[in-house]
Design an enzyme around this catalytic site. Structure first.
Site, PDB file in Angstrom:
ATOM      1  N   LYS A  22       0.827  -1.218   0.000  1.00 50.35           N
ATOM      2  CA  LYS A  22       0.000   0.000   0.000  1.00 50.35           C
ATOM      3  C   LYS A  22       0.859   1.264   0.000  1.00 50.35           C
ATOM      4  O   LYS A  22       0.654   2.155  -0.817  1.00 50.35           O
ATOM      5  CB  LYS A  22      -0.907   0.014   1.241  1.00 50.35           C
ATOM      6  CG  LYS A  22      -1.549   1.358   1.525  1.00 50.35           C
ATOM      7  CD  LYS A  22      -2.436   1.316   2.733  1.00 50.35           C
ATOM      8  CE  LYS A  22      -1.976   1.938   3.990  1.00 50.35           C
ATOM      9  NZ  LYS A  22      -1.610   3.328   4.107  1.00 50.35           N
ATOM     10  N   ASN A  23       1.806   1.344   0.928  1.00 50.40           N
ATOM     11  CA  ASN A  23       2.524   2.603   1.076  1.00 50.40           C
ATOM     12  C   ASN A  23       3.518   2.866  -0.058  1.00 50.40           C
ATOM     13  O   ASN A  23       3.938   4.006  -0.249  1.00 50.40           O
ATOM     14  CB  ASN A  23       3.173   2.687   2.459  1.00 50.40           C
ATOM     15  CG  ASN A  23       2.113   2.883   3.544  1.00 50.40           C
ATOM     16  OD1 ASN A  23       0.979   3.264   3.243  1.00 50.40           O
ATOM     17  ND2 ASN A  23       2.465   2.600   4.784  1.00 50.40           N
ATOM     18  N   CYS A 117      -6.234   8.229   8.223  1.00 49.93           N
ATOM     19  CA  CYS A 117      -6.267   7.718   9.596  1.00 49.93           C
ATOM     20  C   CYS A 117      -5.735   8.774  10.551  1.00 49.93           C
ATOM     21  O   CYS A 117      -4.639   9.301  10.374  1.00 49.93           O
ATOM     22  CB  CYS A 117      -5.431   6.448   9.714  1.00 49.93           C
ATOM     23  SG  CYS A 117      -6.199   5.025   8.947  1.00 49.93           S
ATOM     24  N   ARG A 122      -0.582  14.509  12.834  1.00 55.16           N
ATOM     25  CA  ARG A 122       0.343  14.135  11.760  1.00 55.16           C
ATOM     26  C   ARG A 122       0.712  15.376  10.945  1.00 55.16           C
ATOM     27  O   ARG A 122       0.207  15.603   9.845  1.00 55.16           O
ATOM     28  CB  ARG A 122      -0.284  13.033  10.888  1.00 55.16           C
ATOM     29  CG  ARG A 122      -0.583  11.779  11.700  1.00 55.16           C
ATOM     30  CD  ARG A 122      -1.266  10.697  10.904  1.00 55.16           C
ATOM     31  NE  ARG A 122      -0.383  10.012   9.986  1.00 55.16           N
ATOM     32  CZ  ARG A 122      -0.781   9.078   9.124  1.00 55.16           C
ATOM     33  NH1 ARG A 122      -2.054   8.728   9.072  1.00 55.16           N
ATOM     34  NH2 ARG A 122       0.084   8.501   8.307  1.00 55.16           N
ATOM     35  N   ASP A 307       3.509   0.410  12.213  1.00 49.58           N
ATOM     36  CA  ASP A 307       2.298  -0.125  11.580  1.00 49.58           C
ATOM     37  C   ASP A 307       2.009  -1.572  11.987  1.00 49.58           C
ATOM     38  O   ASP A 307       0.992  -2.142  11.585  1.00 49.58           O
ATOM     39  CB  ASP A 307       2.396  -0.022  10.048  1.00 49.58           C
ATOM     40  CG  ASP A 307       2.367   1.422   9.582  1.00 49.58           C
ATOM     41  OD1 ASP A 307       1.951   2.291  10.362  1.00 49.58           O
ATOM     42  OD2 ASP A 307       2.774   1.683   8.425  1.00 49.58           O
ATOM     43  N   ARG A 400      -9.144   0.104   3.578  1.00 43.85           N
ATOM     44  CA  ARG A 400      -8.171   1.046   3.027  1.00 43.85           C
ATOM     45  C   ARG A 400      -6.865   0.366   2.649  1.00 43.85           C
ATOM     46  O   ARG A 400      -6.172   0.813   1.753  1.00 43.85           O
ATOM     47  CB  ARG A 400      -7.798   2.010   4.153  1.00 43.85           C
ATOM     48  CG  ARG A 400      -8.237   3.333   3.907  1.00 43.85           C
ATOM     49  CD  ARG A 400      -7.736   4.240   4.954  1.00 43.85           C
ATOM     50  NE  ARG A 400      -8.648   5.333   4.850  1.00 43.85           N
ATOM     51  CZ  ARG A 400      -8.877   6.221   5.763  1.00 43.85           C
ATOM     52  NH1 ARG A 400      -8.237   6.172   6.888  1.00 43.85           N
ATOM     53  NH2 ARG A 400      -9.717   7.173   5.546  1.00 43.85           N
TER      54      ARG A 400
HETATM   55  N1  EPU Z   1       6.385  14.168  11.377  1.00 44.73           N
HETATM   56  C1  EPU Z   1       6.439  15.520  11.674  1.00 44.73           C
HETATM   57  N2  EPU Z   1       6.419  16.401  10.643  1.00 44.73           N
HETATM   58  C2  EPU Z   1       6.340  16.001   9.345  1.00 44.73           C
HETATM   59  C3  EPU Z   1       6.284  14.625   9.043  1.00 44.73           C
HETATM   60  C4  EPU Z   1       6.294  13.725  10.088  1.00 44.73           C
HETATM   61  O1  EPU Z   1       6.506  15.900  12.844  1.00 44.73           O
HETATM   62  O2  EPU Z   1       6.331  16.879   8.454  1.00 44.73           O
HETATM   63  C5  EPU Z   1       6.428  13.177  12.459  1.00 44.73           C
HETATM   64  C6  EPU Z   1       5.113  12.408  12.587  1.00 44.73           C
HETATM   65  O3  EPU Z   1       4.187  13.091  13.389  1.00 44.73           O
HETATM   66  C7  EPU Z   1       5.588  11.095  13.164  1.00 44.73           C
HETATM   67  C8  EPU Z   1       6.976  10.897  12.546  1.00 44.73           C
HETATM   68  O4  EPU Z   1       7.392  12.195  12.130  1.00 44.73           O
HETATM   69  O5  EPU Z   1       5.724  11.226  14.552  1.00 44.73           O
HETATM   70  C9  EPU Z   1       7.038   9.961  11.354  1.00 44.73           C
HETATM   71  O6  EPU Z   1       6.043  10.300  10.396  1.00 44.73           O
HETATM   72  P1  EPU Z   1       6.173   9.948   8.855  1.00 44.73           P
HETATM   73  O7  EPU Z   1       6.206  11.210   8.087  1.00 44.73           O
HETATM   74  O8  EPU Z   1       7.306   8.987   8.674  1.00 44.73           O
HETATM   75  O9  EPU Z   1       4.808   9.196   8.576  1.00 44.73           O
HETATM   76  P2  EPU Z   1       3.859   9.371   7.333  1.00 44.73           P
HETATM   77  O10 EPU Z   1       4.656   9.570   6.104  1.00 44.73           O
HETATM   78  O11 EPU Z   1       2.760  10.313   7.631  1.00 44.73           O
HETATM   79  C10 EPU Z   1       3.953   6.854   6.713  1.00 44.73           C
HETATM   80  C11 EPU Z   1       2.948   5.767   6.448  1.00 44.73           C
HETATM   81  C12 EPU Z   1       2.286   5.370   7.751  1.00 44.73           C
HETATM   82  C13 EPU Z   1       3.345   4.920   8.747  1.00 44.73           C
HETATM   83  C14 EPU Z   1       4.436   5.991   8.900  1.00 44.73           C
HETATM   84  C15 EPU Z   1       5.621   5.540   9.748  1.00 44.73           C
HETATM   85  C16 EPU Z   1       2.254   6.243   4.220  1.00 44.73           C
HETATM   86  C17 EPU Z   1       1.191   6.739   3.318  1.00 44.73           C
HETATM   87  N3  EPU Z   1       1.968   6.246   5.520  1.00 44.73           N
HETATM   88  O12 EPU Z   1       3.217   7.936   7.273  1.00 44.73           O
HETATM   89  O13 EPU Z   1       1.450   4.279   7.437  1.00 44.73           O
HETATM   90  O14 EPU Z   1       2.764   4.684   9.994  1.00 44.73           O
HETATM   91  O15 EPU Z   1       4.956   6.360   7.609  1.00 44.73           O
HETATM   92  O16 EPU Z   1       6.216   4.410   9.191  1.00 44.73           O
HETATM   93  O17 EPU Z   1       3.300   5.805   3.762  1.00 44.73           O
HETATM   94  C18 EPU Z   1      -0.371   2.824   7.705  1.00 44.73           C
HETATM   95  O18 EPU Z   1      -0.001   2.246   6.685  1.00 44.73           O
HETATM   96  O19 EPU Z   1      -1.260   2.366   8.475  1.00 44.73           O
HETATM   97  C19 EPU Z   1       0.259   4.085   8.066  1.00 44.73           C
HETATM   98  C20 EPU Z   1      -0.274   4.907   8.948  1.00 44.73           C
END
Ligand code: EPU
Length: 421
Positions: A22-23, A117, A122, A307, A400
């Site tokens: 998915k990601n 989610c 986030r 995850d 999803r």
């Molecule tokens: N963060 C910030 N600022 C930012 C970006 C992130 O403070 O601009 C913080 C977040 O709040 C969090 C940490 O950094 O504490 C890591 O966040 P990250 O940006 O890595 O997460 P994401 O890109 O929003 C993706 C996956 C998530 C998965 C996370 C961590 C996708 C679409 N989503 O989210 O997947 O939990 O990386 O591995 O790739 C899921 O599949 O269920 C899911 C939630």
């Protein structure tokens, strides 16, 4: 409203084939917006997040052919320079990748704030920091982000992320691909889907190196050409089935996986007492369903993935002894499922970032509600291991990210059905 009815207590057996990640898919499909030509993408999971994204691309003028069996052909040669449909954008989280993709393709973008989610706050400040470093002027409101070229235009630059954010790494890679000059992302995320996105873009003519390390370099190119690419298997879907077998018991071959991506998960399940055998592209798990307690701390890749936090927590609820589960990526992620598991008889005490889980002899079926994708998957696993019948509500969250979940679990002998009401 639909829900799952699960009658627990049956050991799982047979084999299950894992779908595309998915990601990775939600990064690679927006990446097709950079390509003036036809992309054939294989191993695309048929899940609601992907369907929404394909609708967004189609609305932007892409030609989208869903050929079945996980194959999608996309031609973004003649896409329109307009804002993606906000109603669709707000339905999912990864729609924030449209910002980087459209900035790269058109030098500007206006994208509604993403939905998806909501298990934690986030923020996207690191994405924005990246766009600014590339020379974009960024205007943020509660509902929209708009990006325009600054007075000196857009150009490659160095960006050092405050945390190894998956989303920011992907978005900056997308944005920098068609921007002149070299971009260097420091403290980049190293997840397998970052490497997959780089491989996709490089197949189409991009010049990206270092993906999978903490320094990713992108040398901007003028155009990308079409090509064919197959998405990697889903690490978390595979981990979810492995956790289900570990706790419900059984003997299952999980096919279409990259065992190296699974090490962080399989090593914990082995420590808890499951027998794991790795093959080239499959993993066999054998478990009597009697697990031992363990300690897990979630971390960015190659650590134990956040995850999989909820799914391993279910394993802990039925393991002998006291387990400790520490979340280091999203502090509030426990609250999506702890109450539900407690209603099923689990003993979980959350203290700040750590949950202390005292293993019980049994869980009991209950009516529970999915509050996000992985929390929902964990409740399904709990239902498979519990005595009696569990009803999982709010299953749109689960759909999803899990392709044909009921069909795949039924194929393993599980008693699960979807009830439409
Ligand atoms: N963060 C910030 N600022 C930012 C970006 C992130 O403070 O601009 C913080 C977040 O709040 C969090 C940490 O950094 O504490 C890591 O966040 P990250 O940006 O890595 O997460 P994401 O890109 O929003 C993706 C996956 C998530 C998965 C996370 C961590 C996708 C679409 N989503 O989210 O997947 O939990 O990386 O591995 O790739 C899921 O599949 O269920 C899911 C939630």
């Amino acid at each position: 409203m639909a829900r799952y009815e699960i009658t627990g207590g049956t050991a799982l057996s047979g084999s299950v084939t894992i779908s595309g990640a998915k990601n990775a898919a939600v990064a690679i499909l927006p990446a097709a917006l950079l390509v003036a030509g036809k992309c054939r993408v294989e191993n695309v999971p048929d899940i609601s997040d992907v369907r929404i994204l394909l609708d967004i691309l189609e609305d932007l003028g892409a030609k989208v052919d869903r050929l079945g069996e996980g194959v999608v052909e996309l031609d973004c040669t003649n896409i329109h320079d307009k804002a993606p449909e906000p109603k669709l954008v707000r339905k999912m989280r990864a729609s924030y990748y449209l910002m980087g993709a459209l900035l790269s393709r058109f030098g500007k973008a206006e994208v509604a704030m993403p939905g998806g989610c909501n298990f934690a706050s986030r923020p996207i400040d690191q994405h924005i920091k990246g766009f600014r470093a590339l020379g974009a002027l960024v205007y943020e409101s509660e509902d929209y982000v708009s990006l325009e070229p600054g007075p000196d235009g857009l150009a490659g630059n160095r960006v050092s992320l405050d945390m190894a954010s998956v989303g920011a790494t992907v978005n900056i890679m997308l944005a920098a691909t068609l921007i002149p000059g070299q971009t260097v992302i420091g403290n980049a995320a190293k997840e397998p889907h970052i490497v997959d996105l780089a491989n996709f873009l490089n197949t189409m003519g991009a010049r990206i190196s270092g993906a999978g390390t903490d320094t990713v370099k992108i040398r901007g190119v003028e155009t990308l050409r079409g090509g064919t690419y197959a998405i990697i298997p889903d690490q978390i879907e595979a981990g979810t089935y492995l956790a289900a077998v570990a706790v419900a018991g059984g003997n299952v071959l999980v096919q279409n996986v990259i065992p190296k991506h699974m090490d962080c998960i399989t090593s914990k399940l082995a420590e808890m007492g499951a027998k794991i055998t790795n093959y080239d592209d499959a993993i066999r798990i054998q478990s009597a369903g009697r697990l031992h307690s363990t300690t897990v701390k979630t971390r960015p890749y190659p650590g134990f993935p956040t995850d999989m936090q909820a799914q391993i927590c279910v394993c802990m609820t039925l393991a002998s002894g006291i387990s400790r589960l520490t979340e280091s990526v999203y502090e509030t992620r426990f609250f999506g499922y702890i109450t539900e598991l407690s209603d099923m008889g689990a003993d979980i005490l959350v203290n700040g970032k750590t949950a202390v889980v005292t293993g019980k002899e049994k869980l009991t079926g209950a009516v529970v509600c999915a509050h996000d994708l992985r929390a929902g998957a964990a409740l399904v696993i709990a239902g498979l291991a519990a005595e009696g019948t569990t009803y999982v509500e709010n299953i749109h969250f689960i759909e999803r990210g899990y392709e044909r979940l009921v069909e795949k679990l039924t194929g393993l002998g599980a008693k699960i059905r979807k009830i439409e009401e």
